[in-house]
Each structure stands twice: as structure tokens, then as C-alpha cells.
Design an enzyme around this catalytic site. Structure first.
Site, short mmCIF file in Angstrom:
data_model
loop_
_atom_site.label_atom_id
_atom_site.label_comp_id
_atom_site.label_asym_id
_atom_site.label_seq_id
_atom_site.Cartn_x
_atom_site.Cartn_y
_atom_site.Cartn_z
N CYS A 94 5.70 -1.05 -24.81
CA CYS A 94 5.27 -0.48 -22.85
C CYS A 94 5.44 -1.31 -22.05
O CYS A 94 6.16 -1.85 -21.11
CB CYS A 94 3.42 -1.68 -23.11
SG CYS A 94 4.08 -3.24 -23.20
N HIS A 128 0.80 -1.23 -0.12
CA HIS A 128 -0.06 0.56 -0.11
C HIS A 128 0.67 1.29 -0.31
O HIS A 128 1.20 1.87 -0.71
CB HIS A 128 -0.82 -0.29 1.07
CG HIS A 128 -2.18 0.43 1.08
ND1 HIS A 128 -2.81 -0.03 0.28
CD2 HIS A 128 -2.69 1.66 1.51
CE1 HIS A 128 -4.15 1.34 0.34
NE2 HIS A 128 -3.52 1.98 0.35
N GLU A 155 6.55 -10.39 -26.54
CA GLU A 155 7.49 -10.45 -25.89
C GLU A 155 7.82 -11.59 -25.37
O GLU A 155 8.57 -12.50 -25.17
CB GLU A 155 6.90 -9.93 -24.82
CG GLU A 155 5.58 -11.29 -24.51
CD GLU A 155 4.64 -10.42 -23.14
OE1 GLU A 155 4.95 -9.77 -22.40
OE2 GLU A 155 3.24 -10.59 -23.21
N ASP A 167 9.81 -8.70 -20.99
CA ASP A 167 9.73 -10.24 -21.21
C ASP A 167 10.17 -10.60 -22.43
O ASP A 167 11.85 -11.85 -22.50
CB ASP A 167 8.51 -11.02 -20.97
CG ASP A 167 8.20 -11.14 -19.96
OD1 ASP A 167 8.77 -11.57 -19.19
OD2 ASP A 167 6.84 -11.24 -19.58
#
Lengths: 85, 547
Positions: B500, B188, B429, B453
Site C-alpha cells: 500500500c 482544501h 513497514e 516507511d
């Protein structure tokens, strides 16, 4: 004394918040209000005791009301269960 | 002056007074008392005070996070009114002649144990609530009531770890930085730091008893260290660097609303990568052109059953609507043996990166996939959604997906629900996908290159393994050639291509990406303006390609 049976429909059972609101509602009446399941009984005015019953969705409880205003109190409890649980 | 190192979850540098948020367990001593009535009155006073505190917290939470999340404080208020609980405290004081603090603490333990032992997950979790209210009572009794963070000046929060209920209570304007002893990169604390754009360090080996509220500290997220009671020189140095950072931020602010265009007029889209609905605020805040990678895993993690179609539909629709016509690319489920979710029953694997994950799960357990596709297509009706499929290695997979899409479409048609078949693309990827990207390009609407990846599979280097750092080169020629090949194959088929992975935000490569014709870069929200700045400084003088 008046009583009714009710099967819990709320997915998490009688959880903290409705039990708290229930306690507040029950305190409005003079009558003694109890909730039982499987031989265990708790007074409706006592939040932690009611939670301690660990009533889950699909389980049936028995609500008993006895006292001077039992007629009114029982009606209010029935309504509360139907609307909140 | 004392330095400690930790793991940076969000970069930045800040300096200021420290607020130590202590664990809620405080030491209570048993003391024999003479006047039970006076002690009971102290309890009653502390209860009234607690009720007022909880009311304030409730009001604050309603405003900041909404009614549903605020309800917890209402429940605490109700628990504090419980007759059995209060009677147990009074009774203990009367019969054992003990102090109010001790009676409240022991009663709290007893009740919380009762819940902890219940055969019901929900009720078990209530044990923490009862501990919480008892601690509140004890703190009010000891006059030690400022465990809740309240401050007039901005401070650095130092804690063992932060819970959601603690962070809700904090005034966000008054937080300079987070430093925690525990917590993970996905905790968190980390999420909050990213959202709030403040430095955060986790895993800092601190002895919280040796750190006191009011101490001065420098939190340096760039170096991954926190310095308590810094000397004059350190302070002056930190002050200068904070000013430089603020100046940079100010300059970046000025780039909001500007185009991602080079000095000689070449344009590129800059989108953001996010992982939850609440991150959308951060995307808008940083003026990203869209969402280039929306990881849908958040819907599946941290729960004990599959999210329903309706739940997913609402989440996707909300994001599409919040982005108001800007593109939102949602990646279908990418869960695997490294991201364990109990109810998937995936089992352990020796080599999870190459295991049963992502599209492989979706094509095997098709009901999971269909539910997600139904929700996505229904949500696409309400905004500019695109869908992309992860971990593709073959033409057959893409064809299998297309067949499922057709079936889902027919179902939705039959159900009479509003839907739209959105633009669909695939992640590139795997080296396999790169080498057959000419064939894949004919079957899809776009490509998004997942460089993390792709690098791991191409170089055969596990990025979690520190021993391999010396061998790891993110700019390896093999990777750059692959990217170029994918871009060329996509463009030959008239399709667009984005990046990305982490490499997308690598400003050493920004110019090269623009030059080879990458159409879109999707980066962390906090990197959007930084990459825009880099783009706007590029002048492509010659057409030669490096790499």
C-alpha cells in the site's frame, strides 16, 4: 411583564443559527422581548446582540416579555427555547 | 509570457482563461457626501441585493453539499437583517456624512472586532462571517460584485488560497485548474483537485495584482509551472499535450469494468488508498476493487477532542455500505509526533518518525484504541471491513492487540450490540517486521507492506530531506528482497499480502510484483486504471526473478 428562566442545553450555546431564528420569531410579536445573562441584556430581535451575550451550554438566561401580547409571546419563546436550545 | 513554478498537488495539463479570486479585502475610500438619505437608500438596495445573492448561494449549497453545510448562508442572511448592524451603518452616514461603502466597511470592522474579542472560540470564528457580509455589501455598493466565481466557460482559478466556503460556491464543471499562492499539500485546494481530477499548483509566488481575470494561461502540473499569456508556440505545444492526455484518459476509461489480469492469465487485485469518507466517490469513479488503505486519521485531525465511538462507527459504517460488499481495509490510528493533534498531548520529539506513534500510542493509551476497535467491529457488521494495525515490530505487540480485541469482543457481546470480528492484518513497514514475518504471518490474516516507511527505515533516509535525493533509490535491492521475503513468508502460512505504499503504483515494478505473487496493490484512486493498464500488458514469459 412575564418572564422565565432557561438553562441552555445546546452544546455550542446560543449560536448563530438559532439566534437568527429566534430573532425572526421574536419579531412576530408586539411585545418587547429581552434575554439577559450575568447582568447583560439583549433584545431578542437583534441577532448580533444576542450572540454578543456569548451564552454557553449549561448557562442560565432570563427571558422577559412585556407588551400587549406578552402572554402569547412568552409561551412561544418558552417553546422555542425548549425545542431549539 | 511569464512563467512561475509551484508545487504540484495534482498532475495534469490545462489551458484557458484565468479567473482571479481576490481576497475579500477591498480598498474602500472615505468620501464626503451631501445627501444622506440617498446614501441610505443605496445601502438598502445593496442589502436587498445581498439577500438575493445569499439565497441563491444557499439553494446551490443545499443541492451540492447538503443542508448542514448550507446553513452558513442562511446565517449570513439573518445577520444582514440585524437591526443594530444596519442602524449603525445608517447612523454613521447621517452623523458623519460619509459614503455608504465606507460606513458599511467600518461598521463591519467594528462588529467583527467585537466578536473577535469574545472569550469563546465559536463566537470568535463568527468575526469572519461579519467581515464576509460587510464585504458583500461593499462589493454590491461599488458594483464590484463578481468576487464570487461565476462563469459561462471553464476557467483556471487563481487565488491566494481557497476556503471551503469559496469552493462550495463554485460550479465544478467550470473549473479547469487551481493555482494558489499559499496552501499545503493537504489543503482544501489539493483535496478538491484530487477529487475532481484537475491539475493544481500550490505555493506559486504570484503577485495577484498583476494577474487579471480573462488573461490566458497554461497550467502544467507535470512540470509544476503556470505560464501566463503564453506565446503561440507554447499554446500549440500545450494544446497537443492536452489532447494526448485526454486520449490517455479516454483509453483508461475503456478499462473500467475490466479485470486486472496479465496476458497469460495471472490476476492481481488493485485497490485504492484514501483518507476520508468523501474520497469513496473517487474510489468508485475509478473502478477500484476495494479500499486497500483507509487512513482513519481524518476522524482525529482538525478538531479539539477525541471522536466518539458513535461518530467513528457512523463514518466506518457509511464507507462499508457505500462500498457495497467490496473490501474496505481500515488502518487504525497512525498519529505521531509528525502529525500533531493538540488534544493527544504528545509533546515534541527530536526524531518523530521513530517516536511515539501509531500502535505504540494505541497500546499505551488503550482507551483511545478500544473506542476505535469498538466502532470498527460494530461497523464490520454492515459490510466487508478489514482492520490493519500500523508500525508493528514484534510478536508481543500482535499478541497484545489480540488480547485487547478479545476484551472488546466480550464488551460488545455484553452490551448486546451487533458486531463482527473482521479480518485483521498488520502493516509491514519496519525492517524488524520483515525479518520476523514468518512468525507474524501465523498470527494475522494478512500483511500490507507500507513501502514508504519501510524504505525510510531500511535505507536510513529521510525522504523530506532534499539533500539525500542523490542517495535515494526506491528500487534498492534491499527493499526488493524484503518485499519478496514478506510475500514468501505470508504465502507459506497461507495468508495474502498487499502493498500500500507509493511503490505499489510504480509501473516499473508492476510486472515484478505480479511475478513474485503479490496478491494486491493499493494505489491512489487516480492510479487504479493506470496500473490496471500496466497489468493487462504484461506477459510473464519466464519465471526468473529480478531484484
Amino acid at each position: 411583564m412575564k418572564e422565565f428562566r432557561y438553562t441552555i442545553k445546546d452544546a455550542v450555546g446560543i449560536h448563530a443559527r438559532p439566534a437568527g431564528v429566534l430573532a425572526k420569531e421574536a419579531k412576530k410579536y408586539e411585545s418587547k422581548i429581552t434575554i439577559s445573562r450575568d447582568g447583560k441584556t439583549a433584545e431578542a430581535t437583534k441577532l448580533m446582540a444576542v450572540m454578543g451575550l456569548a451564552v454557553k451550554c449549561g448557562q442560565e438566561v432570563c427571558v422577559q416579555v412585556s407588551g400587549a401580547d406578552e402572554e402569547q409571546a412568552c409561551g412561544a419563546m418558552k417553546k422555542f427555547f425548549e425545542e431549539n436550545l | 509570457m511569464k512563467r512561475y513554478s509551484g508545487k504540484t498537488v495534482y498532475k495534469g495539463i490545462q489551458m484557458g482563461p484565468v479567473f482571479v479570486l481576490k481576497g475579500k479585502e477591498s480598498q474602500v475610500k472615505r468620501v464626503r457626501i451631501e445627501d444622506a438619505q440617498a446614501e441610505i437608500e443605496r445601502v438598502e438596495h445593496a442589502v436587498r441585493k445581498a439577500q438575493e445573492q445569499l439565497q441563491r448561494l444557499y439553494d446551490k449549497a443545499v443541492k451540492e453539499v447538503g443542508e448542514a453545510s448550507a446553513a452558513i448562508f442562511e446565517v449570513h442572511q439573518m445577520m444582514l437583517e440585524d437591526e443594530d448592524y444596519l442602524e449603525a451603518i445608517h447612523n454613521m452616514i447621517r452623523t458623519e456624512m460619509v459614503n455608504a461603502e465606507y460606513a458599511a466597511a467600518v461598521t463591519g470592522d467594528n462588529f467583527s472586532e467585537m466578536f473577535a474579542n469574545m472569550d469563546d472560540e465559536y463566537m470568535k470564528a463568527r468575526a469572519a462571517d461579519i467581515k464576509d457580509i460587510s464585504t458583500r455589501l461593499v462589493n454590491n455598493l461599488t458594483g464590484n460584485e463578481d468576487t464570487d466565481f461565476e462563469s459561462k466557460e471553464p476557467m483556471i482559478i487563481v487565488a491566494d488560497d481557497l476556503t471551503p466556503s469559496e469552493t462550495v460556491q463554485m460550479d465544478k464543471e467550470k473549473i479547469l485548474a487551481f493555482v494558489t499562492v499559499h496552501g499545503s499539500a493537504n489543503s482544501h485546494t489539493a483535496i478538491l483537485a484530487r477529487m475532481m481530477n484537475i491539475p493544481a499548483l500550490i505555493g506559486v509566488p504570484l503577485d495577484l495584482d498583476a494577474i487579471h481575470t480573462g488573461m490566458y494561461a497554461v497550467v502544467d502540473g507535470f512540470q509544476g509551472e503556470v505560464i501566463f499569456e503564453p506565446d503561440e508556440e507554447t499554446r500549440a505545444d500545450a494544446k497537443e499535450r492536452i489532447e494526448q492526455e485526454q486520449e490517455k484518459l479516454r483509453l483508461l476509461e475503456e478499462l473500467k469494468g475490466k479485470e486486472n489480469v496479465t496476458l497469460d492469465g495471472r490476476k492481481i487485485q488493485i485497490y485504492a488508498n484514501i483518507g476520508s469518507v468523501s474520497d469513496v466517490a473517487y474510489v468508485l469513479e475509478n473502478d477500484a476493487g476495494g479500499i486497500g488503505l483507509f487512513r482513519s486519521e481524518f476522524l482525529y485531525l482538525g478538531r479539539d477532542q477525541f471522536p466518539t465511538e458513535e461518530e467513528q462507527f457512523q463514518a466506518y459504517k457509511q464507507v462499508a455500505q457505500m462500498m457495497a460488499g467490496k473490501k474496505v481495509i481500515i488502518r487504525t490510528l497512525d498519529i505521531g509526533a509528525d502529525k500533531q493533534v493538540d488534544y493527544f498531548n504528545l509533546g515534541r520529539e527530536d526524531n518523530p518518525a521513530m517516536g511515539y506513534r501509531a500502535i505504540r500510542i494505541c497500546l499505551t493509551q488503550q482507551d483511545i484504541f478500544r473506542t476505535q476497535l469498538r466502532a470498527l467491529f460494530r461497523a464490520a457488521f454492515y459490510g466487508n471491513l478489514s482492520v490493519m494495525y500500523p508500525m508493528i515490530i514484534s510478536v508481543e505487540e500482535v499478541k497484545a492487540i489480540a488480547a485487547i480485541v478479545e476484551q472488546v469482543k466480550a464488551e460488545l457481546e455484553q452490551d448486546g450490540l451487533p458486531y463482527r470480528i473482521p479480518e485483521q492484518g498488520i502493516m509491514i513497514e519496519t525492517p524488524a517486521a520483515v525479518l520476523i514475518s514468518d512468525e507474524l504471518a501465523k498470527l494475522v490474516d494478512f500483511f500490507s507492506i507500507g513501502t514508504n516507511d519501510l524504505t525510510q527505515y531500511t535505507l536510513a533516509i529521510d525522504r523530506q530531506n532534499e539533500k539525500l535525493d542523490a542517495f535515494y533509490n526506491p528500487h534498492h535491492k534491499a527493499i526488493l528482497r524484503m518485499i519478496q521475503m514478506v510475500v514468501e513468508n505470508a504465502h507459506k502460512a497461507g495468508k495474502w499480502v498487499g502493498i500500500c505504499g507509493e511503490l505499489g503504483a510504480d509501473r516499473e515494478l508492476t510486472e515484478w510484483f505480479v511475478r513474485i505473487g503479490v496478491d494486491e496493490l493499493s494505489v491512489a484512486p487516480s492510479m487504479v486504471l493506470k496500473v490496471r493498464k500496466a497489468v493487462r500488458e504484461i506477459r510473464i514469459s519466464d519465471g526468473s526473478i529480478s531484484g
